[in-house]
Design a protein around this motif. Structure first.
Motif, PDB file in Angstrom:
ATOM      1  N   VAL A 159       0.843  -1.206   0.000  1.00  0.00           N
ATOM      2  CA  VAL A 159       0.000   0.000   0.000  1.00  0.00           C
ATOM      3  C   VAL A 159       0.875   1.252   0.000  1.00  0.00           C
ATOM      4  N   SER A 160       1.928   1.253   0.819  1.00  0.00           N
ATOM      5  CA  SER A 160       2.819   2.411   0.899  1.00  0.00           C
ATOM      6  C   SER A 160       3.506   2.666  -0.437  1.00  0.00           C
ATOM      7  N   ARG A 161       4.029   1.613  -1.062  1.00  0.00           N
ATOM      8  CA  ARG A 161       4.697   1.775  -2.345  1.00  0.00           C
ATOM      9  C   ARG A 161       3.721   2.216  -3.428  1.00  0.00           C
ATOM     10  N   GLY A 162       2.505   1.642  -3.420  1.00  0.00           N
ATOM     11  CA  GLY A 162       1.500   2.022  -4.404  1.00  0.00           C
ATOM     12  C   GLY A 162       1.083   3.476  -4.263  1.00  0.00           C
ATOM     13  N   ALA A 163       0.885   3.915  -3.016  1.00  0.00           N
ATOM     14  CA  ALA A 163       0.504   5.311  -2.781  1.00  0.00           C
ATOM     15  C   ALA A 163       1.619   6.258  -3.209  1.00  0.00           C
ATOM     16  N   THR A 164       2.870   5.870  -2.955  1.00  0.00           N
ATOM     17  CA  THR A 164       4.007   6.700  -3.367  1.00  0.00           C
ATOM     18  C   THR A 164       4.068   6.821  -4.887  1.00  0.00           C
ATOM     19  N   GLU A 227       9.742   0.141  14.279  1.00  0.00           N
ATOM     20  CA  GLU A 227       8.511  -0.529  14.675  1.00  0.00           C
ATOM     21  C   GLU A 227       7.811   0.301  15.748  1.00  0.00           C
ATOM     22  N   ARG A 228       6.494   0.145  15.797  1.00  0.00           N
ATOM     23  CA  ARG A 228       5.720   0.842  16.818  1.00  0.00           C
ATOM     24  C   ARG A 228       6.196   0.429  18.217  1.00  0.00           C
ATOM     25  N   PHE A 229       6.270   1.424  19.128  1.00  0.00           N
ATOM     26  CA  PHE A 229       6.644   1.102  20.505  1.00  0.00           C
ATOM     27  C   PHE A 229       5.496   0.397  21.216  1.00  0.00           C
ATOM     28  N   ALA A 230       4.267   0.908  21.034  1.00  0.00           N
ATOM     29  CA  ALA A 230       3.084   0.310  21.672  1.00  0.00           C
ATOM     30  C   ALA A 230       1.848   0.682  20.858  1.00  0.00           C
ATOM     31  N   GLY A 231       0.766  -0.063  21.074  1.00  0.00           N
ATOM     32  CA  GLY A 231      -0.495   0.257  20.410  1.00  0.00           C
ATOM     33  C   GLY A 231      -0.570  -0.293  18.995  1.00  0.00           C
ATOM     34  N   GLU A 232      -1.627   0.101  18.293  1.00  0.00           N
ATOM     35  CA  GLU A 232      -1.878  -0.384  16.944  1.00  0.00           C
ATOM     36  C   GLU A 232      -1.902   0.766  15.956  1.00  0.00           C
ATOM     37  N   SER A 233      -1.616   0.429  14.707  1.00  0.00           N
ATOM     38  CA  SER A 233      -1.611   1.438  13.644  1.00  0.00           C
ATOM     39  C   SER A 233      -3.007   2.048  13.471  1.00  0.00           C
ATOM     40  N   LYS A 234      -3.025   3.356  13.152  1.00  0.00           N
ATOM     41  CA  LYS A 234      -4.303   4.040  12.913  1.00  0.00           C
ATOM     42  C   LYS A 234      -4.688   4.028  11.435  1.00  0.00           C
ATOM     43  N   SER A 235      -3.897   3.346  10.602  1.00  0.00           N
ATOM     44  CA  SER A 235      -4.206   3.260   9.179  1.00  0.00           C
ATOM     45  C   SER A 235      -5.401   2.325   8.978  1.00  0.00           C
ATOM     46  N   THR A 236      -6.454   2.840   8.401  1.00  0.00           N
ATOM     47  CA  THR A 236      -7.672   2.069   8.182  1.00  0.00           C
ATOM     48  C   THR A 236      -8.133   2.265   6.744  1.00  0.00           C
ATOM     49  N   ALA A 237      -9.154   1.488   6.360  1.00  0.00           N
ATOM     50  CA  ALA A 237      -9.730   1.657   5.024  1.00  0.00           C
ATOM     51  C   ALA A 237     -10.317   3.055   4.861  1.00  0.00           C
ATOM     52  N   GLU A 238     -10.891   3.600   5.934  1.00  0.00           N
ATOM     53  CA  GLU A 238     -11.458   4.950   5.866  1.00  0.00           C
ATOM     54  C   GLU A 238     -10.363   5.974   5.619  1.00  0.00           C
ATOM     55  N   GLU A 239      -9.203   5.805   6.255  1.00  0.00           N
ATOM     56  CA  GLU A 239      -8.085   6.715   6.000  1.00  0.00           C
ATOM     57  C   GLU A 239      -7.628   6.603   4.551  1.00  0.00           C
ATOM     58  N   GLY A 240      -7.675   5.389   4.004  1.00  0.00           N
ATOM     59  CA  GLY A 240      -7.336   5.213   2.600  1.00  0.00           C
ATOM     60  C   GLY A 240      -8.277   5.957   1.680  1.00  0.00           C
ATOM     61  N   ARG A 241      -9.578   5.918   1.985  1.00  0.00           N
ATOM     62  CA  ARG A 241     -10.560   6.657   1.179  1.00  0.00           C
ATOM     63  C   ARG A 241     -10.349   8.160   1.305  1.00  0.00           C
ATOM     64  N   ARG A 242     -10.030   8.619   2.504  1.00  0.00           N
ATOM     65  CA  ARG A 242      -9.764  10.051   2.685  1.00  0.00           C
ATOM     66  C   ARG A 242      -8.526  10.478   1.912  1.00  0.00           C
ATOM     67  N   PHE A 243      -7.531   9.584   1.857  1.00  0.00           N
ATOM     68  CA  PHE A 243      -6.329   9.879   1.096  1.00  0.00           C
ATOM     69  C   PHE A 243      -6.654  10.028  -0.391  1.00  0.00           C
ATOM     70  N   LEU A 244      -7.478   9.144  -0.941  1.00  0.00           N
ATOM     71  CA  LEU A 244      -7.848   9.230  -2.352  1.00  0.00           C
ATOM     72  C   LEU A 244      -8.654  10.493  -2.629  1.00  0.00           C
ATOM     73  N   ARG A 245      -9.553  10.859  -1.709  1.00  0.00           N
ATOM     74  CA  ARG A 245     -10.304  12.114  -1.879  1.00  0.00           C
ATOM     75  C   ARG A 245      -9.363  13.308  -1.827  1.00  0.00           C
ATOM     76  N   HIS A 246      -8.362  13.232  -0.956  1.00  0.00           N
ATOM     77  CA  HIS A 246      -7.383  14.312  -0.855  1.00  0.00           C
ATOM     78  C   HIS A 246      -6.602  14.446  -2.157  1.00  0.00           C
TER      79      HIS A 246
END
Length: 390
Positions: A159-164, A227-246
């Motif tokens: 996903v990161s490479r594709g978005a780049t 790597e993340r120190f703690a917790g989970e990534s906030k990257s979601t499908a909704e963030e992906g849609r917002r990125f495409l709209r952006h």
């Protein structure tokens, strides 16, 4: 409404005569309470005393992150500010812009709150910018010495490479010299930020800065994504849609680009138009009324795409019913205008039917685009607006 808290500077006498901070570290946070103490500890250990700094957290959390920041700030040798936003306008990008506006330093470093961006690189980012006389210094995973090792799993890597690739393809000139436009770790001079021109949406604020307010000179330094120190990534499908709209909003920022997209959307409207025409005529309806009705299916399709893709940020200027009626009238007026225009071009200008039809299509298309932008999606000229203009 924002709530502001500034941690006291340990040395009261020094605080009274403190020199301006050399760097402001802006950290947008959303439910990162488990990472705060480690992040502030790494900043304390990494940023030398000769580089005065302040840290500004812009927080959209629904957990106890603000309280954890305030408590951890008591052990820091530098000022720590918390700006908690009750309404997270613009997402993470909006939080970064608000932090930039609150910064008191010439250099601003933006980094995440999950410890994936190493604070040890902060002095190098600023020093590189000073040496190169650059306005923007990007910490890149994609130049020699950099790595995306901290990305969890092959899916996120893809996903990161594709978005780049997508962003660099859409903005080859604006992103020239930036190998990692998806990076959330960079340093920028405050004087190179046109904050009022920014319209952040989602979490890719570097892309917004580079496209709308690109500094005069850009350079890069490599970094290893941790790597993340703690917790989970906030990257979601909704963030992906917002990125495409952006992306769509950035790509259609100029009138010419909007006209091209408007035309492409118009072409897709032929599909529902023809499908409806086929269904109506096969149901026994005469082709003339069938064409009129079928045209409305194309109009509705075009309107939905234009609302979602092209003029999403302008919908607030008018009620949806007002926009719908105005758009439908303009789209159907195109049909009414085209036939007499073709007749005029044939009888008075001596064109044959084919070039006359082609020219009429171009003219009515331009008129429809200008009319749609001016009469449907531009703000109303209220009495207050007129008085301000005067």
């Amino acid at each position: 409404m924002s709530q502001e808290y500034t941690a006291p500077v340990p040395d009261i006498e020094a605080a009274e005569v403190a020199e301006p901070a050399a760097v402001t570290i802006v950290v947008p946070t959303y439910n990162e309470s488990a990472n705060i103490r480690e992040l502030l500890h790494q900043i304390t250990e990494s940023v030398p005393a000769r580089l005065p700094c302040e840290v500004v957290f812009v927080d959209d959390s629904t957990d106890d992150t603000p309280e954890v920041i305030r408590e951890a700030a008591k052990d820091c040798p530098f000022p720590v500010t918390v700006l908690h936003r009750d309404e997270p306008v613009g997402g993470l990008g909006g939080a970064v812009v608000e932090g930039m506006k609150a910064a008191g330093s010439d250099w601003i470093v933006v980094m995440d709150g999950d410890c994936q961006h190493p604070p040890s690189l902060v002095p190098e980012l600023v020093a590189t910018g000073q040496r190169a006389n650059a306005g923007l210094v990007v910490a890149s995973r994609y130049i020699k010495g950099g790595s995306r090792a901290g990305l969890a799993g092959s899916y996120r890597v893809a996903v990161s490479r594709g978005a780049t690739w997508l962003t660099k393809s859409l903005f080859p000139r604006r992103l020239h010299g930036i190998s990692d436009p998806m990076s959330g770790f960079f340093a920028i001079r405050r004087s190179d930020i046109a904050a009022d021109a920014l319209k952040p949406l989602g979490y890719k604020i570097l892309l917004e800065l580079a496209v709308r307010s690109r500094p005069r000179a850009v350079t890069e330094v490599p970094f290893v994504f941790q790597e993340r120190f703690a917790g989970e990534s906030k990257s979601t499908a909704e963030e992906g849609r917002r990125f495409l709209r952006h992306l769509a909003g950035l790509r259609t920022a100029t009138p010419l680009a909007r006209m091209v997209v408007f035309g492409l959307i118009g072409l897709t409207g032929f599909v529902p138009n023809l499908v409806a025409l086929w269904a109506l005529t096969h149901a026994g309806l005469h082709y003339l009324p069938a064409e009129i009705v079928a045209n409305q299916f194309g109009v509705a399709w075009n309107f939905l795409l234009i609302e979602k893709v092209l003029f999403r940020d302008r919908r607030r200027h008018r009620h949806w019913a007002d926009r719908t009626v105005r758009f439908a009238l303009l789209a159907n007026a195109d049909l009414v205008l085209r036939i007499p225009l073709i007749a005029l071009l044939v009888t008075h200008f001596g064109l044959s039917a084919l070039p006359a039809t082609a020219l009429a299509l171009v003219i009515t298309f331009v008129l429809r685009f200008v009319g749609t932008e001016a009469l449907v999606y531009l703000p109303r000229r209220t009495r207050r607006n007129r008085s301000r203009t005067a």
